[in-house]
Design a protein around this motif. Structure first.
Motif, mmCIF file in Angstrom:
data_model
loop_
_atom_site.group_PDB
_atom_site.id
_atom_site.type_symbol
_atom_site.label_atom_id
_atom_site.label_comp_id
_atom_site.label_asym_id
_atom_site.label_seq_id
_atom_site.Cartn_x
_atom_site.Cartn_y
_atom_site.Cartn_z
ATOM 1 N N GLY A 1 8.174 3.496 0.137
ATOM 2 C CA GLY A 1 7.632 2.582 -0.867
ATOM 3 C C GLY A 1 8.450 1.333 -0.999
ATOM 4 N N ASP A 2 9.276 1.222 -2.064
ATOM 5 C CA ASP A 2 10.018 0.004 -2.323
ATOM 6 C C ASP A 2 11.469 0.123 -1.897
ATOM 7 O OD1 ASP A 2 10.708 1.903 -4.088
ATOM 8 O OD2 ASP A 2 10.605 0.645 -5.890
ATOM 9 N N ALA A 3 11.802 1.077 -1.023
ATOM 10 C CA ALA A 3 13.193 1.276 -0.632
ATOM 11 C C ALA A 3 13.715 0.158 0.238
ATOM 12 C CB ALA A 3 13.351 2.607 0.094
ATOM 13 N N ASP A 4 12.847 -0.638 0.865
ATOM 14 C CA ASP A 4 13.282 -1.712 1.746
ATOM 15 C C ASP A 4 13.586 -2.993 0.999
ATOM 16 O OD1 ASP A 4 12.941 -0.053 3.887
ATOM 17 O OD2 ASP A 4 10.881 -0.701 4.267
ATOM 18 N N SER A 5 13.463 -2.963 -0.321
ATOM 19 C CA SER A 5 13.618 -4.203 -1.066
ATOM 20 C C SER A 5 15.026 -4.737 -0.959
ATOM 21 C CB SER A 5 13.231 -3.988 -2.530
ATOM 22 O OG SER A 5 14.050 -2.968 -3.074
ATOM 23 N N ASP A 6 16.027 -3.821 -0.965
ATOM 24 C CA ASP A 6 17.399 -4.273 -0.842
ATOM 25 C C ASP A 6 17.631 -4.932 0.493
ATOM 26 O OD1 ASP A 6 17.817 -3.228 -3.316
ATOM 27 O OD2 ASP A 6 18.625 -1.319 -2.559
ATOM 28 N N ALA A 7 17.066 -4.338 1.546
ATOM 29 C CA ALA A 7 17.228 -4.921 2.868
ATOM 30 C C ALA A 7 16.575 -6.289 2.936
ATOM 31 C CB ALA A 7 16.646 -3.998 3.934
ATOM 32 N N ASP A 8 15.418 -6.435 2.254
ATOM 33 C CA ASP A 8 14.758 -7.733 2.256
ATOM 34 C C ASP A 8 15.624 -8.781 1.575
ATOM 35 O OD1 ASP A 8 12.721 -6.445 3.433
ATOM 36 O OD2 ASP A 8 11.523 -6.206 1.595
ATOM 37 N N GLN A 9 16.280 -8.396 0.453
ATOM 38 C CA GLN A 9 17.115 -9.348 -0.249
ATOM 39 C C GLN A 9 18.315 -9.744 0.601
ATOM 40 O OE1 GLN A 9 18.074 -7.463 -3.933
ATOM 41 N NE2 GLN A 9 15.952 -7.449 -4.656
ATOM 42 N N ASP A 10 18.890 -8.755 1.313
ATOM 43 C CA ASP A 10 20.011 -9.079 2.178
ATOM 44 C C ASP A 10 19.588 -10.047 3.261
ATOM 45 O OD1 ASP A 10 21.480 -7.372 0.681
ATOM 46 O OD2 ASP A 10 21.358 -5.681 2.097
ATOM 47 N N SER A 11 18.367 -9.828 3.801
ATOM 48 C CA SER A 11 17.897 -10.722 4.859
ATOM 49 C C SER A 11 17.641 -12.111 4.327
ATOM 50 C CB SER A 11 16.628 -10.139 5.482
ATOM 51 O OG SER A 11 16.112 -11.024 6.424
ATOM 52 N N ASP A 12 17.080 -12.225 3.142
ATOM 53 C CA ASP A 12 16.758 -13.535 2.597
ATOM 54 C C ASP A 12 17.995 -14.308 2.186
ATOM 55 O OD1 ASP A 12 14.147 -12.997 2.978
ATOM 56 O OD2 ASP A 12 13.809 -12.223 0.940
ATOM 57 N N SER A 13 19.081 -13.583 1.823
ATOM 58 C CA SER A 13 20.270 -14.287 1.360
ATOM 59 C C SER A 13 21.076 -14.881 2.491
ATOM 60 C CB SER A 13 21.141 -13.319 0.555
ATOM 61 O OG SER A 13 21.583 -12.267 1.388
ATOM 62 N N HIS B 1 0.828 -1.208 0.000
ATOM 63 C CA HIS B 1 0.000 0.000 0.000
ATOM 64 C C HIS B 1 0.861 1.256 0.000
ATOM 65 C CE1 HIS B 1 -2.972 2.842 2.086
ATOM 66 N NE2 HIS B 1 -3.360 2.704 0.831
ATOM 67 N N GLN B 2 1.974 1.227 0.760
ATOM 68 C CA GLN B 2 2.865 2.373 0.786
ATOM 69 C C GLN B 2 3.490 2.624 -0.583
ATOM 70 O OE1 GLN B 2 3.776 4.797 3.098
ATOM 71 N NE2 GLN B 2 1.910 4.047 4.084
ATOM 72 N N GLN B 3 3.800 1.536 -1.287
ATOM 73 C CA GLN B 3 4.375 1.695 -2.616
ATOM 74 C C GLN B 3 3.382 2.400 -3.542
ATOM 75 O OE1 GLN B 3 6.203 -1.846 -4.007
ATOM 76 N NE2 GLN B 3 6.726 -1.041 -6.015
ATOM 77 N N GLN B 4 2.091 2.022 -3.424
ATOM 78 C CA GLN B 4 1.060 2.690 -4.228
ATOM 79 C C GLN B 4 0.949 4.168 -3.850
ATOM 80 O OE1 GLN B 4 -2.587 0.544 -3.702
ATOM 81 N NE2 GLN B 4 -1.720 -1.415 -4.334
ATOM 82 N N LEU B 5 0.989 4.452 -2.532
ATOM 83 C CA LEU B 5 0.867 5.835 -2.082
ATOM 84 C C LEU B 5 2.041 6.675 -2.584
ATOM 85 C CD1 LEU B 5 -0.334 5.373 1.616
ATOM 86 C CD2 LEU B 5 -1.699 6.075 -0.333
ATOM 87 N N HIS B 6 3.253 6.114 -2.540
ATOM 88 C CA HIS B 6 4.421 6.870 -2.988
ATOM 89 C C HIS B 6 4.378 7.100 -4.500
ATOM 90 C CE1 HIS B 6 7.173 7.466 0.441
ATOM 91 N NE2 HIS B 6 6.527 6.440 0.970
ATOM 92 N N GLU B 7 3.895 6.103 -5.226
ATOM 93 C CA GLU B 7 3.766 6.295 -6.670
ATOM 94 C C GLU B 7 2.760 7.399 -6.985
ATOM 95 O OE1 GLU B 7 2.722 2.478 -8.121
ATOM 96 O OE2 GLU B 7 4.743 1.634 -7.932
#
Length: 1073
Positions: free
Chosen positions: A962-974, A511-517
């Motif tokens: 919005g989608d700024a946490d995506s890198d952090a998510d990838q680091d966590s998943d790896s 939802h935040q990604q939609q709001l930021h867009e």
């Protein structure tokens, strides 16, 4: 005597009837009875429940307050003749006691077993003595009395000529008095409450669950909300619904009924869409997609209110555009329908709007846009059609019905749209009496594409289910719950809860990604090249000033060619090469004095371009390329004189700056119009209340009164008063005294006003709820009580007292909102804080409880008050969000970039998720960071070129929303194999202290804030942290003794790999158990 007639009201309405009749001419609204010598009103047996109310019955109810079947009324110029039974005559005799405008004669018919009386022959004789009589020609009455009446008239030698008096009766009932308006407002509130708190919610549930229910069954369930059944099986009204309505505390439910069975229509209705009020809910099953038409009307004490709504699931762009056209058309019609307008002008205005906006829909537009309503549900005399020339008057009540029929959707199927509301005609415009569930966010439901994809993957052979998803609106965020509170298969209870939390976090992120867009696209559109910037500062302008108009105006002191200060002209006169040269105080920056030997030097510095950066670095100049004097220095042996000159210049500079500052502060203060006091009745009052800001003098409670166009607070001695006009009220709050020491009605103003010598943005009326002001010492019962009985009784009295206070203040707030809505023509709602969503923070200097409302974030207990309108917020920045800190800060940036951001500091970290959920639920975009930002320079840079700011990515790239946490998510998943040692972290923390941001806006805790944000670590629980700490201590103890553990020990000290969850928590904190 069970029935008490309102004798004064009957006499008043009789007077209106006779005055209108006697003064009637052929050209006015009473023209149909201008030549009538008498008026005959017949009433036979009562009509069936399913039949509409007849005009004769409506007029009788309006005149007498009740329906009297089998009763005949003959209005003569000099008296009123009534024929009725003996039982009815007991009630109707009360009319004679009310001082009617003409004598009233009652002819009583004999009872069934008694010999016939001469009442009917006398009545027939009086009737046939006239040549021209007004009557309701289109109404046919039945019953025993009507048969006898027709027989008696047929035997008469002569019969009068009959004229239709229906238009005149409609005119008598059209303008409503205050008693009628009370009933209509209650009917409107009942109808609106039923729509908002039952019909719409029930329909949403049907659509979400795809329940199979027919239109007729749904309508029956709606009717049951006012009670159903008889005798032992009788059920009362559903107070779960009605308790949420406004002003419905004292409703007489016996006098409440439906005008017609609620009409529910969908695309599956076999007979198609029908916009007429005579349509019926069919026995077909409700569809789960397309257009849904709702129409419901309620009658209270005989007076009607009606509304209709259109709800669209998965609307097309065309349907959305047509619905928005109906909304804008209704707003325009409210301005058009006013005192003096004719019915055909209103219809023509509506048709002109359709021709201008969508000319292809002219053939689909309704043939009339409403009608008069009141006791009679549909008064065709005031039909808003192209042929009706009747004039509208103030305090008429109309049913405004706008719609399009026989429209075609993308599949070629027919549908219709309508918006129906009950309105009150005013002098300048009309006001809505019914409201709710009308905006696009309440009526347009869009399908969730994610659900559609998931179903297609799981069941490719079946058609995917598409539950409607309602757009998020301001309100309480949904709490996270496990399904049924049960342990799911192959999962522990905590794992199930974690999964729900992760799902909620994923929804917030999406939802935040939609709001930021949306924020980014809106920013680019708003500040695009060629468009007005809107949020950009106009900039300081060159302000001309003049010391003297000529040499003759110079003071006499200049003849001595000495430095002199002219306070009146705000000028310093300096001797330059034998001439007296005046310099206005605004040209002088500062003055300095120093002593060197026998001489004293006085240096006067002037405002010039290109000075070092400071508060005056942006001072404008008329021609910056001119030659400027930077400073002037004088030398003298008279140090005492220079001391005086330096002090005078400094004092004058301070005085001018202070005056400019005060003028700047008072620039937004307005002077309100004159309060128009209410006349003809007593004003509604709220007594014994204190006001903030307080008036001068002793602190004593006063009273607040509701007048025609505003409020007035009167001090107890009558010497001081505060007037607040409705047009200046931006928000109206009611805060109950539950868990508080006072009950509050708070008003937030659009523009500040002066109270005493201070300006005020907020005015608050309150009463303390503590029992200190109640004397309990005189209670005789206390000496006969032992133990805790007296304390229990005191607690019960305290609880009851608080309930009474809440009820009194809430009722007053609702009356203020109602009066303001009536006066302005715009709806003013009472906003109540949600204490369950509150959180603590420091918006000013002290830690306070901040409470969200539907439209605002407020703190109303102690001054300074805080009221932040949510729809004025551009974005929210969460700062100092770190695992190591116990608190974080919230910065609210406004859509008006010239306003300074609001800092709410030191919010407990335990409330971070709650604050995030609330901000997300009210559609406010979020940004998150580990440190405080220096917002002063940031906003200055943005204001210089907002378009460049959004061109470079806007808030999403700046705050990482919005989608700024995506890198952090990838680091966590790896699942990184490396984790930094504590020493390395410590070095990074020390280097992070030298931040490029100015920490002037940060709280004291920000000094310990780390510059390192390890988002890839999902956090350990307390037991794991204690185990690691104990192991680290034992390792250090072993090393202190000279024991070296080797590589294996260091490997053991490194934290073990753990299975990463599906998605880390947004704030990087561990979950406490």
């Amino acid at each position: 005597m069970q029935v008490q007639l309102n004798k004064q009201l009957i006499a008043s309405r009789l007077k209106n009837v006779y005055d209108g009749w006697r003064n009637a001419s052929q050209n006015d609204e009473y023209g149909s009875i201008a030549d009538a010598e008498a008026l005959l009103l017949l009433s036979g047996d009562p009509a069936g429940e399913d039949e509409p109310v007849r005009k004769g019955t409506a007029f009788q109810t309006w005149l007498l307050g009740y329906e009297f079947p089998s009763t005949l009324l003959l209005f003569q110029k000099d008296k009123l003749l009534i024929l009725c039974s003996a039982s009815k005559s007991k009630f109707l005799h009360q009319i004679k006691e009310g001082n009617p405008p003409v004598p009233v004669e009652i002819l009583v018919q004999a009872k069934a077993k008694e010999p016939p009386s001469d009442a009917l022959p006398k009545f027939v004789e009086a009737y046939t003595s006239f040549k021209r009589v007004g009557s309701l020609l289109k109404e046919a009455c039945t019953g025993k009395l009507m048969t006898e009446w027709e027989q008696g008239v047929s035997k008469a030698d002569s019969k009068p000529e009959l004229v239709d008096m229906a238009p005149a009766l409609s005119a008598f009932m059209a303008v409503k008095d205050e008693e009628e308006m009370k009933c209509i407002r209650t009917a409107a509130n009942l109808t609106s409450t039923l729509l908002v708190y039952h019909i719409v919610l029930k329909l949403e549930m049907i659509l979400d669950k795809e329940a199979k229910i027919t239109h007729e069954q749904f309508a029956t369930q709606i009717e049951a909300r006012i009670g159903s059944g008889e005798g032992e099986d009788a059920k009362g009204p559903d107070m779960k619904v009605w308790s949420k309505g406004r002003g419905l505390n004292d409703v007489d439910w016996a006098s409440t009924e439906f005008c017609y069975s609620p009409i529910i229509q969908s695309r599956s209705t076999s007979t198609g869409y029908d916009l007429r009020s005579t349509a019926e809910s069919s026995s077909d099953t409700i569809a789960h997609k397309g257009v849904f038409l709702i129409a419901v009307g309620m009658r209270y004490k005989g007076y009607c209110a009606n509304l209709g709504r259109s709800i669209i699931v998965d609307p097309s762009k065309e349907q959305e555009a047509i619905y928005n056209l109906l909304l804008s058309m209704q707003n325009e019609m409210l301005r058009e329908i006013k005192d003096g307008a004719t019915a055909r002008e209103v219809y023509q205005r509506a048709l002109d709007i359709v021709k201008k906006e969508k000319p292809e829909l002219e053939k689909n537009f309704v043939k009339n846009v409403g009608y008069g309503t009141g006791v009679e549900f549909r008064d065709s005399a005031y039909l808003l059609s192209p042929k009706n020339a009747k004039h509208l008057k103030t305090d008429m009540v109309l049913n405004l019905s706008l719609g399009f029929s026989d429209l075609l959707d993308d599949n070629g199927k027919k549908y219709a749209l309508h918006i129906v509301d009950t309105i009150r005609v005013g002098a300048d415009r009309s006001t809505l009496l019914t409201e709710g569930a009308k905006s696009t966010k309440d009526t347009l439901f869009f399908l969730n594409p994610e659900n559609e994809i998931e179903v297609e993957e799981d069941k490719p052979s079946k058609a995917p289910k598409k539950p409607p998803v309602k757009p998020l609106v301001n309100g309480s965020p949904v709490k996270n719950k496990t399904v049924g509170g049960k342990v799911l298969r192959n999962k522990t209870r905590s794992a199930a809860q974690d999964e729900v939390l992760m799902t909620a976090a994923a929804k917030i992120k999406d939802h935040q990604q939609q709001l930021h867009e949306g924020l980014q696209s809106a920013g680019l559109a708003k500040y695009s090249e060629g468009a007005s910037s809107g949020g950009e500062k106009e900039g300081k302008t060159w302000k001309r000033f003049q010391s003297y108009k000529g040499e003759s105006a110079l003071p006499r002191e200049v003849d001595s060619l000495r430095i002199s200060v002219d306070r009146k002209a705000q000028t310093i006169v300096l001797p330059v090469h034998g001439f007296a040269v005046p310099f206005h105080i605004n040209t002088i920056k500062n003055v300095s004095k120093n002593d060197e030997g026998d001489y004293t030097y006085l240096r006067i510095n002037f405002q010039t371009p290109g000075q070092l950066a400071g508060k005056k670095d942006d001072t404008p100049f008329e021609d910056p390329d001119s030659t400027f004097i930077r400073s002037v220095t004088y030398r003298s042996t008279d140090g005492h004189h220079f001391d005086n000159i330096s002090k005078q210049i400094t004092d004058l500079k301070k005085e001018v700056n202070k005056r400019e500052q005060q003028k700047k502060e008072m620039a937004d203060v307005i002077e309100q119009d004159v309060l128009v006091e209410i006349k003809g009745r007593r004003a509604h009052k709220l007594p014994e209340v204190f006001v903030r800001p307080a008036l001068d003098g002793k602190r004593l409670p006063g009273e607040v009164e509701i007048h025609q166009n505003g409020l007035r607070y009167q001090s107890p001695m009558g010497s001081q008063k505060i007037d607040v006009l409705f047009t200046n009220i931006k928000h109206l709050f009611f805060q109950p005294c539950d868990k508080e020491l006072m009950v509050i009605v708070h008003i937030h103003l659009r523009a500040p006003i002066m109270i005493g010598k201070k300006k005020a943005h907020d005015i608050q009326f309150f009463r303390e709820a503590s029992d200190v002001q109640f004397d309990e010492t005189g209670n005789r019962k206390r000496k006969h009580r032992y133990g805790d009985e007296d304390e229990i009784e005191m607690e019960q009295q305290e609880r009851k007292r608080r309930q009474m206070l809440n009820k009194e203040f809430k009722l007053f707030a609702e009356r203020v909102a109602e009066a303001a809505s009536t006066s302005m023509g715009e709806t003013l709602e009472v906003d109540i804080p949600f204490r369950e969503l509150s959180f603590e923070g420091v918006p000013f200097r002290t830690n306070v409880r901040l409470q969200p409302t539907t439209e605002c974030l407020v703190h109303l207990i102690d001054p300074p008050f805080l009221v932040v309108t949510l729809n004025e917020i551009e974005i929210a920045s969460l700062e100092r969000v770190q695992f190591s800190l116990k608190q974080f800060d919230l910065v609210l940036i406004f859509k008006d970039f010239t306003k300074a951001p609001l800092h709410i500091n030191s919010i407990p970290s335990g409330q971070l998720d709650d604050v995030k959920n609330w901000l997300d639920s009210v559609d406010i975009p979020l940004g998150e960071g580990p440190v405080n930002l220096n917002w002063g320079p940031i906003m200055k840079t943005i204001n210089e070129s907002p378009y460049d700011f959004f061109q470079q990515g806007g808030w999403r790239s700046f705050l990482g929303g919005g989608d700024a946490d995506s890198d952090a998510d990838q680091d966590s998943d790896s699942e990184s194999e490396f984790e930094a040692d504590p020493e390395e972290l410590q070095s990074e923390e020390s280097s992070g202290d030298a931040s490029e941001y100015d920490g002037s806006d940060a709280s004291a805790d920000s000094g310990s804030a780390s510059g390192y944000d390890d988002e890839s670590d999902d956090g350990d629980d307390w037991e794991e942290l204690e185990r690691k700490a104990a192991k680290s201590d034992s390792k250090r103890a072993a090393e202190a003794k000279g024991t070296r553990g080797g590589d294996s020990e260091s490997d053991d000290d490194r934290p073990k790999k753990k299975k990463a969850p599906a998605k880390p928590k947004a704030n990087g904190k561990s979950k406490k158990r």
